[in-house]
Enzyme design. Structure first.
Site, PDB file in Angstrom:
ATOM      1  N   CYS A   1     -23.934  17.471  28.016  1.00  0.00           N
ATOM      2  CA  CYS A   1     -24.190  18.643  28.350  1.00  0.00           C
ATOM      3  C   CYS A   1     -25.689  18.688  28.155  1.00  0.00           C
ATOM      4  CB  CYS A   1     -23.703  19.627  27.454  1.00  0.00           C
ATOM      5  SG  CYS A   1     -24.660  21.357  27.503  1.00  0.00           S
TER       6      CYS A   1
ATOM      7  N   LYS B   1       0.967  -1.238   0.109  1.00  0.00           N
ATOM      8  CA  LYS B   1      -0.138  -0.004  -0.135  1.00  0.00           C
ATOM      9  C   LYS B   1       0.948   1.262   0.011  1.00  0.00           C
ATOM     10  CE  LYS B   1      -4.244   1.814   2.076  1.00  0.00           C
ATOM     11  NZ  LYS B   1      -3.563   3.306   2.328  1.00  0.00           N
TER      12      LYS B   1
ATOM     13  N   CYS C   1     -21.394  21.582  32.142  1.00  0.00           N
ATOM     14  CA  CYS C   1     -20.723  21.766  31.078  1.00  0.00           C
ATOM     15  C   CYS C   1     -19.849  22.829  31.044  1.00  0.00           C
ATOM     16  CB  CYS C   1     -22.030  22.101  29.979  1.00  0.00           C
ATOM     17  SG  CYS C   1     -21.286  22.734  28.397  1.00  0.00           S
TER      18      CYS C   1
ATOM     19  N   LYS D   1      -2.221  -3.245   7.655  1.00  0.00           N
ATOM     20  CA  LYS D   1      -1.291  -2.126   8.318  1.00  0.00           C
ATOM     21  C   LYS D   1      -0.026  -2.555   8.876  1.00  0.00           C
ATOM     22  CE  LYS D   1      -3.473   1.468   6.771  1.00  0.00           C
ATOM     23  NZ  LYS D   1      -3.617   2.538   7.493  1.00  0.00           N
TER      24      LYS D   1
END
Length: 697
Positions: free
Chosen positions: A445, A133, A427, A333
């Site tokens: 929140c 790749k 929050c 990978k």
DNA sequence: CAGCCTCGAGTTCT
DNA sequence: CTCGAGGCTG
């Protein structure tokens, strides 16, 4: 374009008595025709002044009736790529990305999945190719009758940039396909990777340093920077290379297998990677991966893994794709490069759904070619699981060589000065309580509409690339417009077009950028319905589900009405919603909840006054178009997923459960209670064979 | 009800 | 890209 003679510019004299929409359609056709006479055939039919008058007329009408602007409007085509020198190209077949595998188990699962999907006998040989790749840029090259006519970058997968002039400078890419055995197909799209060798990259950076230019971070970026040059002669001076590895659209098949296709490309004068191998099972695939990994340091180009592909083209075809990745290929990978750094602090970010996400602020450190200073910590549990404290030395890697990730804390390096992090229960932006429902990982929140952070994120989501894709409306711009009070809701974005002059007078904004922005906003008025639905940011409604809903309801109003009915309990709409395959009670609830909210209702109503999303294109016309199909039992010649994909390709809707609206029940072996229910409701029941006969007709 | 498989939501950097 | 949750299958 035989209509051209009818569409002379002088036949259009006044706006009166002409419906605006057909007029704009004619103008678009007309301007496109003259464009091609001028550019393509180099043989203009009308004077430049007349052409300019046409464009001006088009603009005048569009300015007066912005709601009528067509998605293929000439002004849009020009305005859609404001900051770029490159035109946009819509890929005839989308350029997909690949799913990833990291170990042998992933590979075994990949092979098993394919076997199941194709319903293969265990004796049937399933052969794969394994190829490196390449870490470069994907490109699609279009050849007509053997001549290179267009080159386009991947872009977002469906629309890329036209880089033909620059690509013509690359020596590995033939301008003309010369293949002696058979004539080239009328149309052939070759896909592959443009890259720069490690040696050339080093030499280029040395030269950059000498001239005082900024060095490139890695060969990939150097290749990208070199290709995207306004002046193609600069590209010519840069040593770019190309490996061909796939086909896009092709007018006639040249090989039954991927491996055969690669040989064909090689005969045609393309460079294909010589490390490509054929493999018959997981062991052979992993062996070739190890082999390539061993050679990796000695290769003259960067690679980040090995790609495995099903060799047979007919099987690739049957396997199709999931979301944006083909089912018939996977990228195995290599282990990611790791680095050590210090965790300086933990911040909390508020997402569009109100999710509070901890983000690690790190001592900047180079990993895998870029400098990383932030990394997500996902959620509260992740912090606890990894026992992370502020001040810790940590091991960092770029997962899949992209997203930075904290692998672990080096506890032996602690000196006692580290502090634990207390996750807030408010929050940080609006101070409303942040609640974590039982059994969920995310704390949210509760500020909703009143939370500035959420509102900003929702607006950003609406204009983002996968949603409405409004160029030139980034985070900074939106913040600014919100601050000025020009934008509160998503519908307000469309009213920005009336403020072109005000926008132009803003800092770091000229007349030109303001105009581009207005063009981009106007272009978005006719975006696909699925983009609009996705853009609304309804919980659990992502791209795939938005597309599904667009297909089913065909208009925003249709979707909204269905949800209202469901809420009133006056109709069976709730059941209808849940009957859609892939929509369960949880998703249906979120949809109904969203449209039950008065503020949302008002906002959508308002939005409908600004946009005209065209309904999704109807799939192929067939005997089962629009029919509702339910599959049950075990199918013998194809898997259920495949049967479903096939039915959808032919325009049918696939549902999970039998209702009065079901047209056909396809019953395989060992079908259960669904058959009885179908019989009760008088639904046509098909055997697998009669189903196959039906779709063949 | 468990075990897939898919999708959504959040995120990085240039 | 990764993780978590929703939906479907058996």
């Amino acid at each position: 374009m035989n209509d051209a003679d009818r569409l002379r510019p002088d036949s259009i004299t006044t706006l009166e008595d002409i419906a605006v929409s057909p007029l704009l359609e004619e103008l678009a056709t007309l301007i496109r025709y003259h464009d091609s006479r001028y550019h393509g055939e180099d043989n203009p039919e009308i004077s430049d002044a007349d052409y300019d008058a046409l464009v001006a007329l088009n603009k005048e009408i569009e300015d007066a009736f912005p709601a009528q602007i067509r998605h293929d409007s000439p002004s849009v085509r020009v305005g859609a790529a404001p900051s770029s020198t490159f035109g946009k190209v819509t890929h005839s077949q989308p350029m997909l990305s690949l799913s990833n595998a990291f170990d042998k188990t992933d590979i075994e699962e990949f092979i098993a999945r394919i076997g199941r999907f194709l319903a293969l006998e265990s004796t049937e040989p399933l052969i794969f190719t394994a190829e490196p790749k390449i870490d470069g840029l994907s490109i699609s090259l279009r050849y007509e009758a053997g001549t290179l006519v267009q080159a386009a970058t991947r872009g977002d997968g469906s629309v890329g940039e036209d880089v033909t002039a620059n690509v013509r400078q690359i020596k590995d890419i033939p301008q003309q396909i010369t293949q002696s055995r058979i004539p080239p197909p009328d149309m052939l799209e070759v896909r592959g990777e443009i890259y720069m060798t490690k040696a050339d990259f080093a030499a280029l950076n040395e030269r950059q340093a000498e001239t005082g230019s900024k060095p490139f971070a890695n060969p990939r970026n150097a290749a990208a920077g070199s290709l995207r040059q306004k002046d193609a002669s600069i590209t010519a001076a840069r040593p770019l290379h190309f490996f061909a590895y796939a086909s896009g659209t092709i007018s006639e098949p040249v090989s039954d297998t991927h491996h055969g296709f690669l040989s064909y490309l090689s005969e045609c004068g393309f460079v294909v990677n010589s490390l490509t191998r054929l493999c018959h099972n997981a062991e052979e695939l992993v062996a070739s991966w190890q082999d390539i990994n061993t050679q990796r340091p000695h290769l003259e180009y960067d690679i980040d893994g090995v790609v495995y592909k099903v060799n047979r083209h007919d099987w690739q075809q049957r396997l199709g794709q999931v979301s944006r990745a083909p089912r018939w290929a996977i990228a195995h990978k290599f282990a990611a490069e790791q680095a050590e750094t210090t965790l300086l602090d933990i911040d909390i970010q508020v997402g569009r759904t109100g999710a509070l996400t901890p983000v690690a602020r790190l001592e900047p450190v180079p990993v895998g070619g870029v400098t990383v200073s932030n990394a997500t910590l996902h959620n509260e549990d992740e912090l606890r699981r990894k026992n992370i404290r502020i001040g810790d030395k940590v091991i960092l890697q770029r997962a899949g060589d992209v997203i930075p990730q904290i692998v672990r804390v080096i506890e032996s390096r602690r000196d006692g000065s580290e502090r634990g992090f207390i996750f807030p229960d408010k929050c940080p932006v609006c101070q409303h309580p942040a609640i974590r429902p039982d059994g969920e990982a995310v704390r949210r929140c509760t500020g909703g509409f009143t939370c500035e952070a959420q509102r900003l994120e929702r607006l950003k989501h609406f204009v983002s690339r996968n949603a409405m894709d409004i160029d030139g409306l980034g985070e900074r711009q939106i913040e600014l417009f919100v601050e000025k009070g020009w934008v509160n809701t998503i519908a307000d974005i469309f009213r920005l077009t009336a403020r072109e002059d005000e926008i132009a007078s803003l800092e770091r904004m000229g007349q030109k950028s303001a105009e581009n922005l207005v063009n981009a906003i106007n272009a978005a008025r006719t975006n696909d319905l699925s983009r609009v639905i996705f853009g609304l940011g309804i919980r659990q409604i992502g791209q795939a589900t938005a597309r599904l809903l667009a297909q089913h309801y065909r208009s925003l109003r249709g979707l909204m009405d269905a949800c209202h009915h469901a809420q009133d309990n006056t109709a069976t709409a709730y059941t209808d919603l849940v009957a859609i395959d892939q929509i369960g009670v949880s998703v249906a609830d979120d949809l109904i909840l969203f449209f039950a909210d008065d503020a949302h209702k008002e906002m959508v109503q308002d939005l409908l006054g600004e946009i005209q999303p065209p309904p999704p294109e109807q799939p192929e016309e067939s005997v089962i178009s629009g029919k509702v199909i339910v599959f049950t039992g075990t199918l013998s010649t194809l898997s259920r997923t495949e049967a479903k994909a096939q039915a959808e390709r032919l325009g049918a809707r696939v549902s999970g459960s039998i209702s009065a609206k079901t047209d056909y029940l396809v019953a395989g072996a060992d079908a259960g209670s669904k058959t009885r229910k179908a019989a009760e409701l008088g639904v046509t029941i098909l055997t697998e064979d009669s189903w196959r006969a039906l779709i063949k007709s």
